[in-house]
Design an enzyme around this catalytic site. Structure first.
Site, PDB file in Angstrom:
ATOM      1  CB  THR A 154      36.514  19.400  56.080  1.00  0.00           C
ATOM      2  OG1 THR A 154      37.444  20.311  56.499  1.00  0.00           O
ATOM      3  CG2 THR A 154      35.195  19.921  55.849  1.00  0.00           C
TER       4      THR A 154
ATOM      5  CB  VAL B 192      37.393  17.005  38.784  1.00  0.00           C
ATOM      6  CG1 VAL B 192      36.893  18.108  37.979  1.00  0.00           C
ATOM      7  CG2 VAL B 192      38.908  16.551  38.579  1.00  0.00           C
TER       8      VAL B 192
ATOM      9  N   GLY C 263      36.028  31.934  56.091  1.00  0.00           N
ATOM     10  CA  GLY C 263      36.654  30.699  55.938  1.00  0.00           C
ATOM     11  C   GLY C 263      36.456  30.130  54.304  1.00  0.00           C
TER      12      GLY C 263
ATOM     13  CD  GLU D 127      42.665  26.895  52.585  1.00  0.00           C
ATOM     14  OE1 GLU D 127      43.263  26.710  53.351  1.00  0.00           O
ATOM     15  OE2 GLU D 127      41.881  25.934  52.091  1.00  0.00           O
TER      16      GLU D 127
ATOM     17  CE  LYS E 198      39.299  21.277  42.028  1.00  0.00           C
ATOM     18  NZ  LYS E 198      38.565  22.623  42.796  1.00  0.00           N
TER      19      LYS E 198
ATOM     20  NE  ARG F 266      49.243  17.241  59.867  1.00  0.00           N
ATOM     21  CZ  ARG F 266      49.057  17.906  58.870  1.00  0.00           C
ATOM     22  NH1 ARG F 266      50.148  17.894  57.920  1.00  0.00           N
ATOM     23  NH2 ARG F 266      48.082  18.823  58.501  1.00  0.00           N
TER      24      ARG F 266
ATOM     25  CG  ASP G 114      41.906  23.907  43.109  1.00  0.00           C
ATOM     26  OD1 ASP G 114      42.158  22.830  43.780  1.00  0.00           O
ATOM     27  OD2 ASP G 114      40.564  24.050  43.045  1.00  0.00           O
TER      28      ASP G 114
ATOM     29  N   GLY H 115      34.152  18.443  43.102  1.00  0.00           N
ATOM     30  CA  GLY H 115      33.302  18.006  44.440  1.00  0.00           C
ATOM     31  C   GLY H 115      32.128  16.894  44.191  1.00  0.00           C
TER      32      GLY H 115
ATOM     33  CE  LYS I 277      41.298  19.724  44.846  1.00  0.00           C
ATOM     34  NZ  LYS I 277      40.270  19.447  45.820  1.00  0.00           N
TER      35      LYS I 277
END
Lengths: 427, 427
Positions: free
Chosen positions: B14, B134, B189, B192, B207, B46, B203, B136, B107
């Protein structure tokens, strides 16, 4: 560590003294982040003897601020004199002519003469930094010009004057009238003895002109900013705003669309749920909307010795590190200015009308004739033969149509006072 | 205009596709602000054939991302692979070894190996930029490290994980339970398939470790971060929080005092009037408190292709302009890490107890024995012989004392479930 960066500070008011205090207190931090010490070599101010709470021992004193530019011991000139012309402008131009970087907190100077000064600075490759000129301690200039540099910005808006925001917040919280709260703010030192610069929106307009230049990448254009202040806001309108789900804020809003660039400062009704609606008291906020980043809001203290000194010294650290950004970020936009008459938006109108049959029909008839579509109408209480408030909100229409309709409405016999008009903004 | 800056992009998920899209769509803006065009020379991912909504025509393809570092047509490596080791780390280290600037959104890599990677980059004088790692699109790294550089920061805190904030916001607005909202977020969505990285606070802790390093000017230290997630937050606790005037947010908070540096991620009760309490849904926010600037809050979208690409390209513009900042801002702090046991603060406890005489006396007796002072106690409803919730809030006390008391409380016969403990923060 490299050799110190020696600065000359012109203007030792609250902010100038704050810069000296910051450099004394956080010298270790500043040196680590700048890669070398930042020291004060010389100063200039009107009055020599005054106690400013900071020591001037060992600093060269210049009675004439312009002499700082010629002082061989000064690497960078910090202009904290203020005012759009006079000694501030003379000093900034002399410094640039001498090839010395300039840091200034002077929004009036930049708004009015910024296009010429920036051209001079860029022509000579001299850094001109002004983080402190907009929104005090909030890194708004850096945020817009570097942080959001990858975006096409559609809009930048903000609460840019802490005095107005304090007055409006206090009016709302305490249900008091403008004049009353202004007098108190003056007594407390939150408003100047001559408050017109703040409350008539001029200070906010200076800052908005600078933000618009950065956001849209074109030289500053103060004359294109439409400016209204907060003198006519009443406790009644603040109360009606609350009832309708809005808060009244003095906003500066600059936008870019197919027609061009618009820039305006005026009281707005913003939905209570909008993040900017909750920025209260002396706090400032800047909201930017970019095509990739979406909406970003930066909030903090917009004035005062500490926040402003924080911004001035951040600029000095950038200069010490050799971090350089073109004044307007890298100019690219040659869009025309869109006049206020072409603004489209929703409106709040509050009329004081004689309570008698047919008045609402007359008012709504005029709006219909102007092709202005009503969203809501509110008439609280009855008092036959006396004055009662009538509140109307509209769907989006053009400013010119609204002004024409308002002139006709104001001329109706049954409309007893100048109607109140406040623009509704979705932010 | 100078010659183009050619980038190599590793990872075309993305965010990678977002970067390509941004450079295609806003190429004129980026070139104006960077002083030269920023072009994509090569990519690596990939799967080769996948439709990513952007054209890869004319771009060199490398199956092995590390090959980007050696590609002579690549000036800057953009690492968007993710993960704390493996190919991401190999690529970043190869790029630095080749003297090529690195821009990364990773991060996990920075939190876990950032100290070594930064040392390598600084040793070779190679820029290492990570605005996208950090919060976005919020210019939080730039804001802290440059914008507030003149300040001694006492605290940096934030809502750093949009998934958790979305879940907590939805639980509050809809009165639903954690598992239910998580399942929905996964279906939409927003979370995850394996959500543990987000909802267990890892996560956010990555950060926070980065923010703490910048705020206090020392290498990143992920192991020193205390981490708790939101799995145990219940609808009942969210409702009680509302009743007490709080909102529950997963915050990362790093502080600096005489004892040293503390860093912790856990659910917090914050006063409803605190600006951060109103940052809802997928929005992120970073609050910093400095000795001169006071409190500054930056708010915006913390994830997604657009905001993250905005941050990546801002870093590329800095590199194109030659604007360079030391990784940790200019290191200066050698303060020790303060363990969570030494944390002092106020606590919310919610117990499910058997409704019978003497239980409250037992609980409050244990708190008294631990020298923990109660601020309030709430027991709603009566159900003799059955389980009822009891809510207690305390004044400031030490974490170690609270944990010891909580162990004793949990062991009481009349306490039927594991007690809920949520820390109360004034922000």
């Amino acid at each position: 560590m490299s050799k110190p960066l020696s600065i000359g500070v012109a203007g030792l008011g609250t902010v100038g003294a704050g810069v000296l205090k910051l450099l004394a207190q956080n010298g270790d931090i500043v040196a680590a982040r700048a890669g070398r010490p930042v020291t004060v070599g010389a100063v200039s101010a009107r009055t020599r003897g005054r106690d400013r709470g900071v020591t001037l021992d060992g600093l060269r004193w210049h009675d004439d601020p312009v002499a700082l530019a010629a002082d061989p011991g000064v690497d960078v000139v910090v202009e904290l004199i203020g005012g759009s012309g006079g000694p501030a402008r003379a000093l900034v131009e002399a410094a640039i002519a001498a090839g010395k970087p300039v840091v200034t907190a002077n929004k009036a100077l930049l708004a009015v003469h910024g296009a010429a000064i920036a051209e001079m600075a860029e022509g000579r490759g001299v850094p001109l930094a002004f983080e402190a000129a907009v929104a005090g301690g909030i890194p708004a200039i850096k945020g817009l010009r570097e942080g959001l540099a990858a975006n096409r910005l559609m809009r930048v808006a903000g609460i840019l004057n802490g005095t107005c925001n304090y007055i409006l917040t206090t009016m709302r919280e305490q249900g008091r009238e403008f004049g009353d709260v202004l007098a108190e703010a003056q007594a407390l030192g939150y408003a100047e003895a001559d408050p017109s610069f703040d409350i008539d929106g001029v200070d906010a307009a200076h800052k908005l002109a600078i933000l618009a230049a950065l956001a849209f990448g074109r030289p500053v254009d103060f004359d294109a900013v439409h400016v209204e202040g907060i003198r006519e806001i009443t406790a009644m309108d603040i109360a009606f705003a609350g009832e309708l789900g809005y808060r009244i804020k003095l906003l500066g809003i600059a936008g870019r669309d197919e027609a061009g660039i618009s820039a305006r400062v005026h009281p707005c009704m913003v939905p209570v749920a909008a993040p900017i609606a909750r920025v209260d008291g002396v706090f400032n906020a800047v909201v930017a909307e970019g095509d990739f980043v979406g909406r970003v809001m930066l909030e903090g203290r917009g004035a005062g010795a500490g926040p402003t000194a924080s911004a001035v010294v951040a600029d000095l650290i950038d200069i010490a590190r050799g971090r350089h950004t073109p004044v307007w970020g890298g100019a690219l936009d040659v869009a025309p200015a869109v006049p206020m008459e072409r603004h489209r938006g929703a409106y709040y109108l509050r009329l004081m009308v004689l309570d008698r049959p047919g008045v609402i029909a007359d008012v709504t008839g005029i709006l219909r004739d102007g092709a202005i579509s009503l969203e809501s109408m509110l008439q609280r209480g009855r008092a036959p033969g006396e004055a009662v408030p009538v509140v109307l909100t509209t769907h989006d229409c053009e400013e010119a149509a609204m002004r024409a309709a308002l002139d006709r409405i104001a001329a109706l016999d049954a409309v007893l006072e100048k109607p109140a008009l406040i623009r509704i903004e979705a932010l």
